[in-house]
Design an enzyme around this catalytic site. Sequence first.
Site, mmCIF file in Angstrom:
data_model
loop_
_atom_site.group_PDB
_atom_site.id
_atom_site.type_symbol
_atom_site.label_atom_id
_atom_site.label_comp_id
_atom_site.label_asym_id
_atom_site.label_seq_id
_atom_site.Cartn_x
_atom_site.Cartn_y
_atom_site.Cartn_z
ATOM 1 N N SER A 11 0.804 -1.171 0.062
ATOM 2 C CA SER A 11 -0.054 0.112 0.105
ATOM 3 C C SER A 11 0.792 1.395 -0.108
ATOM 4 C CB SER A 11 -0.892 0.051 1.380
ATOM 5 O OG SER A 11 -0.018 -0.014 2.386
ATOM 6 N N ASP A 177 0.207 6.191 10.994
ATOM 7 C CA ASP A 177 -0.119 5.157 11.735
ATOM 8 C C ASP A 177 1.153 4.424 12.174
ATOM 9 O OD1 ASP A 177 0.346 3.885 9.157
ATOM 10 O OD2 ASP A 177 -1.604 2.985 9.069
ATOM 11 N N HIS A 180 2.192 3.905 7.140
ATOM 12 C CA HIS A 180 1.726 4.684 6.007
ATOM 13 C C HIS A 180 2.346 6.138 6.036
ATOM 14 C CE1 HIS A 180 -1.230 1.226 6.114
ATOM 15 N NE2 HIS A 180 -0.921 1.306 4.700
#
Length: 214
Positions: A11, A177, A180
């Site tokens: 991601s 977090d 990310h």
Amino acid sequence: MPATVLFQGDSITDAGRDHTRPADLGHGYAALAAAGLPAGLTVLNRGVSGNRLADLRDRWDADTLAHRPDLVSVLIGVNDTWRHYDSGLPSPADAWEDEYRRLLQRLHAHCAPRLVLIEPFLVPVTAEQRTWRQDLDPRIAAVHRLAAEHDALLLPADDLLNQAARTTGHPTRIAIDGVHPTPLGHRLLADAWLHLVRDPHRGGIPDSARNTRT
């Protein structure tokens, strides 16, 4: 024919790209880095959110080898650590390294591109995340070994982003977090990536694209 640069990963690389549009680069470090590359390059982002190394392995042929890239950048590993702690899915570092090595060997045999290997990273924002280092640090060490084996450019993202967190005064300014990146975190990654591949002594940008800027 223009040289091809391909970004692979999870991601962090995906960064919200539109998977229905093959040329979309998302809004993260890959897109920022692409904006700083010479004109004439084909730049592809094939990061997929949530991927562990096993997921990358399963799509390696279609999402990497099929494009015959001239330069491949890989960032993978933090989800292997994350899923160990939140889902109890083991991924022993030695087996992980062996699987990563096999992917790179297959890539080299297929089209022998230049490589950029990015350290998986963690900028802890909770006390629990600090315990993840015992699982992540061996993966970072493995990436260093693999970079040396394959004469790859190595981006020390873990050191870079943790130092930036100390400088800015709080880890959430770099990784919201712990995993990310924020826009600033993505910018730091992109700038470091470009510094590596632009260095003529390192040979990062494919030779066919070095003088194509208009």
